[in-house]
Design a protein around this motif. Structure first.
Motif, PDB file in Angstrom:
ATOM      1  N   TRP A   1       0.820  -1.216   0.000  1.00 51.16           N
ATOM      2  CA  TRP A   1       0.000   0.000   0.000  1.00 51.16           C
ATOM      3  C   TRP A   1       0.858   1.272   0.000  1.00 51.16           C
ATOM      4  N   PRO A   2       0.798   2.095  -1.030  1.00 54.48           N
ATOM      5  CA  PRO A   2       1.541   3.355  -1.066  1.00 54.48           C
ATOM      6  C   PRO A   2       0.783   4.469  -0.343  1.00 54.48           C
ATOM      7  N   VAL A   3       0.681   4.328   0.978  1.00 50.73           N
ATOM      8  CA  VAL A   3      -0.053   5.302   1.795  1.00 50.73           C
ATOM      9  C   VAL A   3       0.893   5.850   2.854  1.00 50.73           C
ATOM     10  N   ASP A   4       0.905   7.155   3.019  1.00 47.95           N
ATOM     11  CA  ASP A   4       1.870   7.811   3.903  1.00 47.95           C
ATOM     12  C   ASP A   4       1.297   7.947   5.308  1.00 47.95           C
ATOM     13  N   THR A   5       1.064   6.805   5.939  1.00 44.98           N
ATOM     14  CA  THR A   5       0.504   6.780   7.285  1.00 44.98           C
ATOM     15  C   THR A   5       0.676   5.390   7.871  1.00 44.98           C
ATOM     16  N   GLU A   6       0.644   5.318   9.198  1.00 45.98           N
ATOM     17  CA  GLU A   6       0.565   4.030   9.869  1.00 45.98           C
ATOM     18  C   GLU A   6      -0.874   3.728  10.272  1.00 45.98           C
ATOM     19  N   LYS A   7      -1.769   4.648   9.978  1.00 49.96           N
ATOM     20  CA  LYS A   7      -3.176   4.506  10.368  1.00 49.96           C
ATOM     21  C   LYS A   7      -3.950   3.792   9.256  1.00 49.96           C
TER      22      LYS A   7
ATOM     23  N   VAL B   1      -0.824  10.113  -0.519  1.00 51.67           N
ATOM     24  CA  VAL B   1      -0.195   9.010  -1.247  1.00 51.67           C
ATOM     25  C   VAL B   1       1.306   9.023  -1.002  1.00 51.67           C
ATOM     26  N   LEU B   2       1.860   7.875  -0.729  1.00 51.34           N
ATOM     27  CA  LEU B   2       3.309   7.711  -0.618  1.00 51.34           C
ATOM     28  C   LEU B   2       3.864   7.373  -1.988  1.00 51.34           C
ATOM     29  N   GLU B   3       4.905   8.056  -2.405  1.00 56.14           N
ATOM     30  CA  GLU B   3       5.524   7.766  -3.705  1.00 56.14           C
ATOM     31  C   GLU B   3       5.893   6.284  -3.744  1.00 56.14           C
ATOM     32  N   PRO B   4       5.301   5.518  -4.666  1.00 52.53           N
ATOM     33  CA  PRO B   4       5.527   4.071  -4.645  1.00 52.53           C
ATOM     34  C   PRO B   4       6.977   3.708  -4.944  1.00 52.53           C
ATOM     35  N   ASP B   5       7.516   2.793  -4.143  1.00 49.71           N
ATOM     36  CA  ASP B   5       8.922   2.408  -4.257  1.00 49.71           C
ATOM     37  C   ASP B   5       9.099   0.969  -4.720  1.00 49.71           C
ATOM     38  N   THR B   6       8.002   0.281  -5.002  1.00 47.06           N
ATOM     39  CA  THR B   6       8.054  -1.088  -5.510  1.00 47.06           C
ATOM     40  C   THR B   6       6.991  -1.248  -6.594  1.00 47.06           C
TER      41      THR B   6
ATOM     42  N   ARG C   1       3.517  -1.626  -5.085  1.00 45.77           N
ATOM     43  CA  ARG C   1       2.886  -0.370  -4.684  1.00 45.77           C
ATOM     44  C   ARG C   1       2.479   0.473  -5.900  1.00 45.77           C
ATOM     45  N   LYS C   2       3.250   0.395  -6.964  1.00 48.07           N
ATOM     46  CA  LYS C   2       2.857   1.096  -8.187  1.00 48.07           C
ATOM     47  C   LYS C   2       1.546   0.527  -8.716  1.00 48.07           C
ATOM     48  N   ASN C   3       1.424  -0.791  -8.665  1.00 47.52           N
ATOM     49  CA  ASN C   3       0.196  -1.435  -9.134  1.00 47.52           C
ATOM     50  C   ASN C   3      -0.989  -1.069  -8.252  1.00 47.52           C
ATOM     51  N   ASP C   4      -0.769  -1.036  -6.942  1.00 45.83           N
ATOM     52  CA  ASP C   4      -1.848  -0.674  -6.027  1.00 45.83           C
ATOM     53  C   ASP C   4      -2.292   0.773  -6.233  1.00 45.83           C
TER      54      ASP C   4
ATOM     55  N   MET D   1      -6.203   3.843  -6.265  1.00 44.14           N
ATOM     56  CA  MET D   1      -6.243   5.301  -6.152  1.00 44.14           C
ATOM     57  C   MET D   1      -6.025   5.924  -7.531  1.00 44.14           C
ATOM     58  N   PRO D   2      -6.874   5.585  -8.489  1.00 40.74           N
ATOM     59  CA  PRO D   2      -6.650   5.997  -9.878  1.00 40.74           C
ATOM     60  C   PRO D   2      -6.578   7.508 -10.029  1.00 40.74           C
ATOM     61  N   GLY D   3      -5.581   7.955 -10.822  1.00 41.89           N
ATOM     62  CA  GLY D   3      -5.419   9.371 -11.098  1.00 41.89           C
ATOM     63  C   GLY D   3      -4.573  10.115 -10.096  1.00 41.89           C
ATOM     64  N   LEU D   4      -4.203   9.458  -8.991  1.00 38.88           N
ATOM     65  CA  LEU D   4      -3.415  10.134  -7.953  1.00 38.88           C
ATOM     66  C   LEU D   4      -1.931   9.824  -8.126  1.00 38.88           C
ATOM     67  N   GLN D   5      -1.101  10.654  -7.499  1.00 36.09           N
ATOM     68  CA  GLN D   5       0.338  10.431  -7.500  1.00 36.09           C
ATOM     69  C   GLN D   5       0.901  10.801  -6.139  1.00 36.09           C
ATOM     70  N   GLY D   6       2.181  10.528  -5.950  1.00 34.49           N
ATOM     71  CA  GLY D   6       2.822  10.781  -4.669  1.00 34.49           C
ATOM     72  C   GLY D   6       2.578  12.192  -4.158  1.00 34.49           C
ATOM     73  N   GLY D   7       2.175  12.299  -2.898  1.00 32.19           N
ATOM     74  CA  GLY D   7       1.915  13.594  -2.276  1.00 32.19           C
ATOM     75  C   GLY D   7       0.469  14.037  -2.323  1.00 32.19           C
ATOM     76  N   ASP D   8      -0.336  13.446  -3.216  1.00 29.26           N
ATOM     77  CA  ASP D   8      -1.746  13.818  -3.299  1.00 29.26           C
ATOM     78  C   ASP D   8      -2.523  13.301  -2.094  1.00 29.26           C
ATOM     79  N   LEU D   9      -3.576  14.029  -1.724  1.00 23.86           N
ATOM     80  CA  LEU D   9      -4.515  13.496  -0.747  1.00 23.86           C
ATOM     81  C   LEU D   9      -5.220  12.291  -1.342  1.00 23.86           C
ATOM     82  N   ILE D  10      -5.428  11.280  -0.523  1.00 23.29           N
ATOM     83  CA  ILE D  10      -6.138  10.090  -0.991  1.00 23.29           C
ATOM     84  C   ILE D  10      -7.628  10.414  -1.026  1.00 23.29           C
ATOM     85  N   ASN D  11      -8.103  10.722  -2.223  1.00 24.94           N
ATOM     86  CA  ASN D  11      -9.502  11.160  -2.364  1.00 24.94           C
ATOM     87  C   ASN D  11     -10.052  10.831  -3.749  1.00 24.94           C
ATOM     88  N   SER D  12      -9.541   9.765  -4.368  1.00 24.53           N
ATOM     89  CA  SER D  12     -10.056   9.394  -5.682  1.00 24.53           C
ATOM     90  C   SER D  12     -11.496   8.886  -5.539  1.00 24.53           C
TER      91      SER D  12
END
Length: 277
Positions: free
Chosen positions: A134-140, A239-244, A247-250, A255-266
């Protein structure tokens, strides 16, 4: 609308958790809650989910021709996206509010759901951490895991490595024989307690954190272990910039249309619960 007033009310009604339970989840990274879904909810949605799994399943190979991951379960993702009939279950305020309270956040968004049906004779689910995908910038992050049928002792709940979520990103290994071997050795070498909850009734549920190491036994019975899962992420997460590649596939799928740094709101990540709603 469902047309069933009792079920509609149950999906919205609060399930009360105690401060002791919240602290237990924070400490262990997993928790069992009995009868999170009422019998009315299970009776209403189990046949719908079962029908959708049969409709959408594309795995026709016998178990012996599949790899370890394929033997573990039939996996159908985002039923809510493909079936309006399943959506009220996945979007239940009753479930999402518990997820938010256990994580100590004001609101949660949808990441995705999964039906995980372990067939008779199905294999074990190897040790893994969900959040490596999961490319998400949180532990929550948190997953609800709910059987729709009685799960006997010999099939049981998942097994959790208690407190392992506090260690964060332990290994990049995806679910495989290698992940099972490597992480099992790690858990045993570190002396991390392994906890399972045994038999579970339809409508019981476990919750576990995205970094909690977990596995599940095989299914030696003649009945399918029918489980529905819902994955939530804290509202206002980026969104966490995907490093694998995983995570790129996820990112592209969930989260279609989003990229690293965007709010997760697709459109696939609506708010399911927020305190002020």
């Amino acid at each position: 609308m469902l047309g069933n007033v009792q079920v509609e009310n149950d999906l919205q009604t609060n399930y009360l958790i105690t401060e002791e339970q919240r602290k237990q989840y924070e400490k262990d990274g997993h928790l069992l809650l009995r009868q999170l879904a009422t019998p009315a909810i299970v009776d209403c949605f189990r046949p719908i989910i079962l029908s959708e799994v049969h409709r959408l399943n594309q795995e026709t190979r016998p178990l012996e021709e599949r790899d370890t991951y394929g033997k573990a379960f039939l996996q159908i993702s985002n039923l809510w996206e493909q079936s309006d009939a399943v959506k009220p279950f996945v979007f239940a305020r009753r479930f999402a509010k518990v997820a938010a309270e256990l994580m100590g956040v004001a609101g949660v968004r949808m990441y995705h759901d999964q039906a995980l049906f372990k067939e008779p004779g199905g294999g074990h689910t190897p040790w893994h951490q969900d959040q490596i995908y999961w490319p998400v910038d949180t532990e929550k992050t948190i997953t609800l895991w709910m059987p729709l049928v009685h799960v006997p002792e010999e099939v049981g709940s998942m097994t959790f490595a208690s407190g392992s979520h506090h260690r964060g990103y332990i290994s990049k290994l995806e679910i495989s024989d290698q992940s099972h071997k490597t992480l099992k050795q790690y858990i045993e070498a570190e002396g991390i307690p392994q906890i399972g909850y045994g038999a579970m009734a339809a409508g019981d549920a476990t919750f576990h954190a995205g970094w909690t190491l977990h596995s599940a036994p095989g299914n030696p019975t003649s009945n399918t272990r029918e489980v529905m899962t819902i994955i939530y992420v804290a509202d206002d997460t980026r969104v966490l910039e995907p490093d694998t590649n995983a995570r790129k596939n996820d990112l592209a799928r969930w989260m279609p249309g989003l990229q690293g740094g965007d709010l997760i709101n697709s459109p696939l990540n609506p708010v399911i619960y927020r305190e002020d709603r």
